[in-house]
Design an enzyme around this catalytic site. Structure first.
Site, PDB file in Angstrom:
ATOM      1  N   ARG A  38       0.830  -1.193   0.000  1.00  0.00           N
ATOM      2  CA  ARG A  38       0.000   0.000   0.000  1.00  0.00           C
ATOM      3  C   ARG A  38       0.872   1.254   0.000  1.00  0.00           C
ATOM      4  O   ARG A  38       1.875   1.323   0.687  1.00  0.00           O
ATOM      5  CB  ARG A  38      -0.914   0.015   1.210  1.00  0.00           C
ATOM      6  CG  ARG A  38      -1.948  -1.107   1.214  1.00  0.00           C
ATOM      7  CD  ARG A  38      -2.850  -1.009   2.434  1.00  0.00           C
ATOM      8  NE  ARG A  38      -3.852  -2.060   2.458  1.00  0.00           N
ATOM      9  CZ  ARG A  38      -3.675  -3.242   2.999  1.00  0.00           C
ATOM     10  NH1 ARG A  38      -2.521  -3.541   3.560  1.00  0.00           N
ATOM     11  NH2 ARG A  38      -4.636  -4.151   2.995  1.00  0.00           N
ATOM     12  N   LYS A  67      -6.085   3.577  -3.944  1.00  0.00           N
ATOM     13  CA  LYS A  67      -7.253   4.440  -3.773  1.00  0.00           C
ATOM     14  C   LYS A  67      -7.412   5.399  -4.954  1.00  0.00           C
ATOM     15  O   LYS A  67      -8.386   6.152  -5.015  1.00  0.00           O
ATOM     16  CB  LYS A  67      -7.133   5.224  -2.471  1.00  0.00           C
ATOM     17  CG  LYS A  67      -7.207   4.338  -1.226  1.00  0.00           C
ATOM     18  CD  LYS A  67      -7.153   5.155   0.052  1.00  0.00           C
ATOM     19  CE  LYS A  67      -7.260   4.251   1.279  1.00  0.00           C
ATOM     20  NZ  LYS A  67      -7.206   5.024   2.547  1.00  0.00           N
ATOM     21  N   GLY A  88      -6.029 -11.554  -0.103  1.00  0.00           N
ATOM     22  CA  GLY A  88      -6.581 -12.090   1.125  1.00  0.00           C
ATOM     23  C   GLY A  88      -7.533 -11.160   1.834  1.00  0.00           C
ATOM     24  O   GLY A  88      -7.613 -11.161   3.067  1.00  0.00           O
ATOM     25  N   ARG A  90     -11.453  -9.415   2.643  1.00  0.00           N
ATOM     26  CA  ARG A  90     -12.810  -9.919   2.819  1.00  0.00           C
ATOM     27  C   ARG A  90     -13.520  -9.941   1.461  1.00  0.00           C
ATOM     28  O   ARG A  90     -13.213  -9.143   0.573  1.00  0.00           O
ATOM     29  CB  ARG A  90     -13.604  -9.028   3.776  1.00  0.00           C
ATOM     30  CG  ARG A  90     -13.172  -9.140   5.214  1.00  0.00           C
ATOM     31  CD  ARG A  90     -14.233  -8.601   6.153  1.00  0.00           C
ATOM     32  NE  ARG A  90     -13.669  -8.145   7.419  1.00  0.00           N
ATOM     33  CZ  ARG A  90     -14.390  -7.826   8.475  1.00  0.00           C
ATOM     34  NH1 ARG A  90     -15.714  -7.885   8.422  1.00  0.00           N
ATOM     35  NH2 ARG A  90     -13.802  -7.412   9.590  1.00  0.00           N
ATOM     36  N   ARG A  96     -14.773  -3.951  -5.159  1.00  0.00           N
ATOM     37  CA  ARG A  96     -14.975  -2.509  -4.955  1.00  0.00           C
ATOM     38  C   ARG A  96     -13.771  -1.694  -5.419  1.00  0.00           C
ATOM     39  O   ARG A  96     -13.925  -0.531  -5.818  1.00  0.00           O
ATOM     40  CB  ARG A  96     -15.285  -2.227  -3.487  1.00  0.00           C
ATOM     41  CG  ARG A  96     -16.653  -2.740  -3.046  1.00  0.00           C
ATOM     42  CD  ARG A  96     -17.056  -2.198  -1.690  1.00  0.00           C
ATOM     43  NE  ARG A  96     -16.253  -2.733  -0.604  1.00  0.00           N
ATOM     44  CZ  ARG A  96     -16.522  -3.886   0.013  1.00  0.00           C
ATOM     45  NH1 ARG A  96     -17.547  -4.639  -0.363  1.00  0.00           N
ATOM     46  NH2 ARG A  96     -15.757  -4.302   1.012  1.00  0.00           N
ATOM     47  N   GLY A 130     -12.442 -12.821  11.737  1.00  0.00           N
ATOM     48  CA  GLY A 130     -12.050 -14.060  12.391  1.00  0.00           C
ATOM     49  C   GLY A 130     -10.552 -14.244  12.351  1.00  0.00           C
ATOM     50  O   GLY A 130      -9.840 -13.521  11.649  1.00  0.00           O
ATOM     51  N   HIS A 131     -10.069 -15.227  13.103  1.00  0.00           N
ATOM     52  CA  HIS A 131      -8.665 -15.609  13.089  1.00  0.00           C
ATOM     53  C   HIS A 131      -8.575 -17.128  13.148  1.00  0.00           C
ATOM     54  O   HIS A 131      -9.576 -17.826  13.311  1.00  0.00           O
ATOM     55  CB  HIS A 131      -7.910 -14.975  14.256  1.00  0.00           C
ATOM     56  CG  HIS A 131      -7.460 -13.573  13.994  1.00  0.00           C
ATOM     57  ND1 HIS A 131      -6.568 -13.256  12.993  1.00  0.00           N
ATOM     58  CD2 HIS A 131      -7.783 -12.397  14.583  1.00  0.00           C
ATOM     59  CE1 HIS A 131      -6.344 -11.952  12.986  1.00  0.00           C
ATOM     60  NE2 HIS A 131      -7.083 -11.401  13.938  1.00  0.00           N
ATOM     61  N   ASP A 132      -7.356 -17.628  13.025  1.00  0.00           N
ATOM     62  CA  ASP A 132      -7.099 -19.069  12.981  1.00  0.00           C
ATOM     63  C   ASP A 132      -7.919 -19.830  14.025  1.00  0.00           C
ATOM     64  O   ASP A 132      -8.549 -20.838  13.708  1.00  0.00           O
ATOM     65  CB  ASP A 132      -5.601 -19.302  13.198  1.00  0.00           C
ATOM     66  CG  ASP A 132      -5.215 -20.770  13.253  1.00  0.00           C
ATOM     67  OD1 ASP A 132      -4.607 -21.248  12.288  1.00  0.00           O
ATOM     68  OD2 ASP A 132      -5.512 -21.433  14.263  1.00  0.00           O
ATOM     69  N   ILE A 133      -7.916 -19.363  15.263  1.00  0.00           N
ATOM     70  CA  ILE A 133      -8.594 -20.078  16.337  1.00  0.00           C
ATOM     71  C   ILE A 133     -10.081 -20.274  16.034  1.00  0.00           C
ATOM     72  O   ILE A 133     -10.663 -21.320  16.354  1.00  0.00           O
ATOM     73  CB  ILE A 133      -8.395 -19.349  17.686  1.00  0.00           C
ATOM     74  CG1 ILE A 133      -8.876 -20.210  18.849  1.00  0.00           C
ATOM     75  CG2 ILE A 133      -9.069 -17.983  17.695  1.00  0.00           C
ATOM     76  CD1 ILE A 133      -8.514 -19.645  20.215  1.00  0.00           C
ATOM     77  N   ASP A 161      -4.283 -21.110   9.584  1.00  0.00           N
ATOM     78  CA  ASP A 161      -3.592 -20.139   8.744  1.00  0.00           C
ATOM     79  C   ASP A 161      -2.691 -20.798   7.702  1.00  0.00           C
ATOM     80  O   ASP A 161      -2.716 -20.431   6.530  1.00  0.00           O
ATOM     81  CB  ASP A 161      -2.732 -19.207   9.603  1.00  0.00           C
ATOM     82  CG  ASP A 161      -3.533 -18.086  10.244  1.00  0.00           C
ATOM     83  OD1 ASP A 161      -4.728 -17.952   9.932  1.00  0.00           O
ATOM     84  OD2 ASP A 161      -2.967 -17.350  11.071  1.00  0.00           O
TER      85      ASP A 161
END
Length: 382
Positions: A38, A67, A88, A90, A96, A130-133, A161
């Site tokens: 970025r 952007k 990776g 969402r 978009r 969310g995360h790995d767990i 992961d």
């Protein structure tokens, strides 16, 4: 470049965890992986990384302001030159930005578009954080990690992961790239860590279906219930691992541990005796240091190994002999794996800082110094 993926170009949109791990795997095996970092503000300023970041090694980096319309156009141009991309975000974020599959596959019909998410592109959880767990919990894996009577214990973030996520995406990317090489079209890979984790549990599902695996935690041969498949503390506070499942290996454990005359150990799979046998082994292994047990059991058919830390593993003679770890800019790191007989992989380069390779990447797209200067002046690149 060296390795079986030499000549393949992958564009990776900068992210965290499983996406970069997939990029590392592809780069380790010869692909040219270009990371789009970025660029913020009129003059750039991507978030600094570290050259010590193992997951980011072996890359090239260009910092683009996504952007801006000009930045998106530049990213599309770069993706049009690639064999595959990794993103990776969402679901919906790339669309978009104007960088979704519809646009990029229109530019490049042979493109392999890899999408890495926790929950997948569809389903009730798709837009949730969310995360790995969380992913391994929903996939039915986390419930089975831990000892009897204790709460589930996450195995750091190896399973969701990296096993069910990044490694699965690297496999999917390689499969789809092979399909293109054999005349197929490009396509989208929807890699969800929940799906990948569920697949990793395939053997355990099979054992449950055959009635030889209990869903009770810590009640099975492979989940710490069996005395012959567990870790044990030694007298110096270190640990060793025992995996003497097969009868001949169990017999070797008894011989080298001095247990041949102890009739309690005669019936290996008598589950009623397992807690008592585990107590005996616990007391036994505390009578010697880890080094002393190494001298007795290493290089035998006990199925034995000392439990090593990361630092210790890098210095173990077996790993040194195999070249399992490499030194990159003064830091020990895992070497590329697996290895090949005919297309040897090179030692990876350190991770680049954002924008390190911008000019070289622009030149590969047919752009000159004047073009680069104009893009910088406009804040399109950093």
């Amino acid at each position: 470049m060296s390795g079986p993926l030499s000549g393949i170009r992958i564009v990776e949109f900068a992210g965290i965890g499983p996406g970069p791990f997939c990029g590392m795997m592809l780069a380790d095996h010869g692909a040219e992986v270009i990371r789009i970092d970025r660029a913020t503000g009129s003059r750039g300023g991507s978030t600094p990384l570290s050259t010590k970041d193992v997951l980011a090694r072996g890359r090239k980096s260009i910092a683009i302001n996504l952007k801006s319309a000009e930045g998106v156009a530049l990213a599309r141009k770069l993706c049009a030159s690639a064999d595959g991309i990794i993103e990776g975000f969402r679901p919906g974020v790339m669309e978009r930005l104007g960088l979704g599959p519809e646009e990029l596959l229109k530019d490049n019909p042979k493109l392999v578009y890899g999408r890495m998410t926790g929950w997948g592109q569809t389903g009730p959880y798709a837009q949730a954080a969310g995360h790995d767990i969380n992913y391994i919990a929903l996939a039915g894996a986390l419930a089975h990690y831990g000892r009897a009577g204790e709460k589930p214990t996450p195995p750091i973030n190896m399973v969701g992961d990296f096993g069910g996520g990044g490694m699965m995406l690297a496999f999917g990317m390689s499969s789809a790239l092979l399909n293109v090489a054999r005349g197929g079209e490009g396509q989208v890979i929807d890699c969800a860590m929940t799906d990948g984790t569920a697949a990793l549990m395939g053997m355990i599902h099979g054992m449950k279906n055959m009635g030889v695996w209990s869903e009770d935690r810590g009640a099975n041969m492979l989940d710490t219930a069996a005395p012959f498949y567990d870790t044990y503390e030694t007298s110096d506070g270190e640990f060793v691992s025992i995996g003497s499942i097969e009868p001949q290996f169990y017999a070797e454990l008894r011989r080298l541990a001095g247990l041949e005359q102890d009739t309690d150990f005669d019936v290996q799979h008598d589950r009623a005796k397992w807690p008592m046998l585990k107590d005996k082994l616990t007391d036994l292994f505390k009578t010697k240091t880890r080094a002393e047990w190494n001298a007795i059991m290493e290089h035998t058919d006990v199925c034995y190994a000392p439990v090593l830390t990361m630092s210790e593993a890098a210095d173990h003679p077996h790993n040194i002999a195999r070249g399992t770890f490499v030194d990159i800019a003064g830091d020990k790191q895992p070497a590329p794996a697996p290895r090949y007989s005919a297309t040897e992989t090179a030692t990876p380069a350190p991770a680049p800082m954002p924008g390190d390779d911008t000019d070289a990447i622009l030149q590969s797209l047919g752009m000159n110094d004047t073009d680069a200067a104009a893009l910088r002046e406009a804040g399109t690149i950093a």
